[in-house]
Structures are given as C-alpha cells and as structure tokens.
Motif scaffolding. Structure first.
Motif, PDB file in Angstrom:
ATOM      1  N   THR A   7      52.492  40.639  48.464  1.00 50.35           N
ATOM      2  CA  THR A   7      52.219  41.748  49.378  1.00 50.35           C
ATOM      3  C   THR A   7      53.369  41.912  50.359  1.00 50.35           C
ATOM      4  O   THR A   7      53.813  43.025  50.630  1.00 50.35           O
ATOM      5  N   ASP A  10      56.278  43.516  48.554  1.00 54.14           N
ATOM      6  CA  ASP A  10      56.013  44.941  48.334  1.00 54.14           C
ATOM      7  C   ASP A  10      56.213  45.740  49.620  1.00 54.14           C
ATOM      8  O   ASP A  10      56.813  46.820  49.612  1.00 54.14           O
ATOM      9  N   GLU A  11      55.719  45.205  50.738  1.00 51.38           N
ATOM     10  CA  GLU A  11      55.880  45.898  52.025  1.00 51.38           C
ATOM     11  C   GLU A  11      57.350  46.001  52.398  1.00 51.38           C
ATOM     12  O   GLU A  11      57.817  47.045  52.864  1.00 51.38           O
TER      13      GLU A  11
END
Length: 82
Positions: A7, A10-11
């Motif tokens: 995550t 991805d951010e």
C-alpha cells in the motif's frame, strides 16, 4: 510487512507520477511497469550484493591493467588479490 508495504509503495507511486520533476515521475512509471519484480525483491531475504561487489572489483582491476600485462598477471591479481 507485505500488505502495508504494498500500500505504501502504491501511494508513493501515485504521488511520484504527479511530481513536477520528470525524472521522479519517469522512475515511478518504470517501477510500476515492473511492479511484481520490485515487490518480490523487497520481500526476499536474498541479495546479490556479494556477486556485484566481486564483479565491480574485477572490472576495476581490468581497467587499471588495460594493455599493461597478460592474462596470467590478471588472473593472479583476481585470484590472490594482489
């Protein structure tokens, strides 16, 4: 480690692709193109650092000896670290 790190990656990629610096945006796009390999590299305990260091050492020896000595001396320098 796995889901949370994914995550976070991805951010970061979303933010980086919108960056004003084109080099960072391109770097993020390249990471996204090979996302599975990047994730696998982050999750594994193995490293090829020792191999890369050895290759770098041999290349350095070859550069310093270019056109100065034969293969026998090069072999001795690599094997025995002269």
């Amino acid at each position: 480690k796995g889901v949370e790190a994914d995550t976070t990656l991805d951010e970061w990629m979303k933010k980086a692709k919108k960056a004003k610096c084109k080099a960072i945006a391109k770097f993020a796009a390249n990471i996204e193109d090979d996302k599975q390999a990047v994730k696998a590299a982050r999750q594994t305990e193995y490293s090829n650092a020792l191999l890369e260091g050895t290759v770098n050492r041999i290349k350095c020896i070859k550069r310093t000896m270019y056109n100065r000595a034969g293969i026998e001396l090069l072999r001795a320098k690599v094997i025995y670290g002269l």
